[in-house]
Design an enzyme around this catalytic site. Structure first.
Site, short mmCIF file in Angstrom:
data_model
loop_
_atom_site.label_atom_id
_atom_site.label_comp_id
_atom_site.label_asym_id
_atom_site.label_seq_id
_atom_site.Cartn_x
_atom_site.Cartn_y
_atom_site.Cartn_z
N SER A 82 0.85 -1.19 0.00
CA SER A 82 0.00 0.00 0.00
C SER A 82 0.89 1.23 0.00
O SER A 82 2.11 1.14 0.07
CB SER A 82 -0.91 0.01 1.24
OG SER A 82 -0.13 0.12 2.42
N LYS A 83 0.26 2.40 -0.06
CA LYS A 83 1.05 3.63 -0.11
C LYS A 83 1.91 3.81 1.13
O LYS A 83 3.00 4.39 1.06
CB LYS A 83 0.12 4.83 -0.29
CG LYS A 83 -0.48 4.94 -1.69
CD LYS A 83 -1.29 6.22 -1.85
CE LYS A 83 -1.83 6.33 -3.27
NZ LYS A 83 -2.63 7.56 -3.48
N ARG A 84 1.42 3.31 2.26
CA ARG A 84 2.23 3.46 3.48
C ARG A 84 3.50 2.62 3.42
O ARG A 84 4.47 2.90 4.12
CB ARG A 84 1.41 3.09 4.70
CG ARG A 84 1.03 1.62 4.79
CD ARG A 84 0.07 1.36 5.96
NE ARG A 84 -0.38 -0.02 5.98
CZ ARG A 84 0.26 -0.99 6.60
NH1 ARG A 84 1.40 -0.73 7.24
NH2 ARG A 84 -0.21 -2.22 6.60
N HIS A 85 3.51 1.59 2.59
CA HIS A 85 4.70 0.76 2.41
C HIS A 85 5.67 1.36 1.39
O HIS A 85 6.84 1.04 1.37
CB HIS A 85 4.32 -0.65 1.92
CG HIS A 85 3.59 -1.47 2.93
ND1 HIS A 85 2.37 -2.04 2.67
CD2 HIS A 85 3.90 -1.79 4.21
CE1 HIS A 85 1.96 -2.70 3.74
NE2 HIS A 85 2.86 -2.58 4.68
N GLY A 86 5.16 2.18 0.49
CA GLY A 86 6.00 2.67 -0.60
C GLY A 86 5.45 2.32 -1.96
O GLY A 86 6.20 2.24 -2.93
#
Length: 474
Positions: free
Chosen positions: A241-245
């Protein structure tokens, strides 16, 4: 498939945003497989969703691929432009009895679906066997594929033999009521017409592979070799997800990664060649094969990404890194960016690039050369000049003023000789000198710093600090 058949792969993104890192990896795998076999890597923009597909998104995808160095063969194909061909194939399927017009209303379809689910079977439209002449006049319709009553077996290069029961496949819609083709129809037609022999894509498309295999069979077309790769997961093992990159590749470019570093890192996310981690482009092409693809998801690891990029930073051309660094620093008005300092940076690049993993880290390493004079030392930075530190720097300045050989080795030896003459440990020399010359910025060994700055700049920086230190006689 004959061994003499030319290998053709493709990357087929939907232009609804940036080039996602997962899409970039898919493109890389298709590119490398084609190049390994001397084949062609083609690009198709799946832009049939006109509301979500924008010119800006198309441009972002093309820019991302270009930055990554994944050059496609021929012109990029627009799926939307192929709509007449999609309609012609649907007409052929109807003529073959493999597709039919379905006049069920949305409410009727929902009721049929609920009944089929309750009975543990796939949706079957009542219009698959009805005479089209029974259709109500001017009634809207969709065109559905006549799903097989037999199961489907797919021989996947990554997943192995995968089987589905017939009950898992509805009478698939091929053309919507507005006449727009659906994904599975358009993909099959376009891949066939582009001559695609191998399809490497995420395993979220595995069941689509089974649906598409039925359409290929209905048209008597050769089925490409599928290779469905696991998706990339975050460091915690969960869906990316975006929080992972889960960012666009341009974000990694802006974070200071090199395209060759990203190619190398993405290569190893779900593919292996023994224990080798670091690859040149030629080595990637030579080594890549479908047999190296893993069934287990790759995990995004920023530490490893930085490690791989650092390797490619060390190999990169000095002038190229200098140009990237200057572009990165273009908006910095707190630095001295003139011809003199730029010459220092370029001359020091072989040393700087060995100490940096990304372009921003390269900027940190170069900052000591770019600080405008005079810079003010405070707190811990000023402490080494207290007590007798400033007087010692004044005596060292006199040594430097008379020093003739301004090479790294000669300067390092001079510092060692001076420390011995002062009868102090080298830290008593190195710490105040580093403060005076770098202002606390990261920097290599003092002999290197002195050689980079040159005699005039070294004396000037020492004078700046000595003039502001009481009791130095300056």
């Amino acid at each position: 498939m004959q061994n003499t058949q030319k290998i053709i792969t493709r990357f087929a993104p939907s232009p609804t945003g940036f080039l996602h890192i997962g899409g970039a990896r898919t493109a890389l795998f298709n590119y490398l497989f084609a190049k390994h076999h001397g084949g062609a890597f083609k690009l198709r923009i799946e832009d049939t969703d006109r509301e979500r597909s924008t010119p800006e998104a198309v441009a972002a995808i093309l820019e991302g691929l270009t930055w990554l160095g994944l050059e496609w063969d021929g012109e990029a194909v627009s799926q939307y432009d192929n709509a007449p061909r999609h309609h012609a194939v649907v007409d052929e399927l109807i003529a073959r009895g493999k597709a039919f017009k379905c006049y069920c209303s949305p409410d009727e379809v929902e009721a049929l679906r609920e009944t089929a689910f309750a009975e543990g079977r796939a949706l079957r439209s009542p219009w698959r066997d009805r005479d089209p002449s029974e259709a109500p006049a001017d009634a809207p319709y969709v065109v559905r594929f006549r799903a097989s009553d037999e199961g489907v077996t797919l021989h996947d290069a990554v997943q192995g033999e995968v089987k589905w029961a017939a009950k898992e496949f509805d009478d698939l819609v091929l053309l919507r009521a507005d006449g727009n083709p659906t994904y599975n129809l358009a993909v099959v037609v376009d891949d066939h017409d582009m001559g695609v022999t191998h399809i490497i894509r995420g395993d979220d498309h595995l069941v689509n592979g089974a649906r598409q295999a039925q359409i290929y069979a209905a048209l008597d077309w050769d089925l490409p070799q599928f290779a469905h790769i696991p998706l990339i997961h975050g460091p915690d093992g969960k869906k990316l997800s975006k929080r992972h990159g889960a960012l666009g590749v341009e974000a990694y470019r802006d974070m200071g990664y090199l395209p060759e570093g990203m190619r190398n890192y993405l290569l190893r996310l779900g593919w292996a060649h023994g224990d080798q981690e670091l690859f040149s482009d030629d080595e990637m092409v030579q080594a890549f094969s479908l047999s190296g693809l893993n069934k287990a998801p790759g995990r995004l690891d920023f530490d490893k990404m930085a490690h791989v990029n650092a390797h490619h930073m060390r190999l990169a051309d000095d002038q190229r890194l200098f140009d990237l660094l200057m572009a990165h620093l273009a908006d910095r008005d707190d630095l001295r960016l003139d011809e003199i300092t730029k010459a220092w940076v370029l001359r020091a690049m072989p040393i700087l690039k060995a100490r940096a993993k990304t372009i921003p880290e390269l900027a940190d390493q170069a900052e000591f050369m770019l600080k405008p004079r005079p810079f003010v030392l405070t707190g811990k930075l000023a402490k080494p000049l207290q007590d007798d530190g400033a007087q010692r720097m004044a005596r060292l300045r006199a040594v430097f003023a008379d020093h003739q050989d301004w090479s790294e080795d000669a300067l390092s030896e001079a510092l060692k000789t001076f420390a011995e003459a002062e009868e102090v440990g080298f830290g008593k020399i190195g710490q105040p000198l580093r403060a005076c010359l770098t202002g606390g910025s990261p920097a290599p060994d003092m002999g290197i710093v002195l050689a980079i700055l040159g005699q005039d700049e070294t004396l000037a920086r020492l004078d700046d600090q000595l003039n502001s230190s009481p009791g130095t006689g300056q």
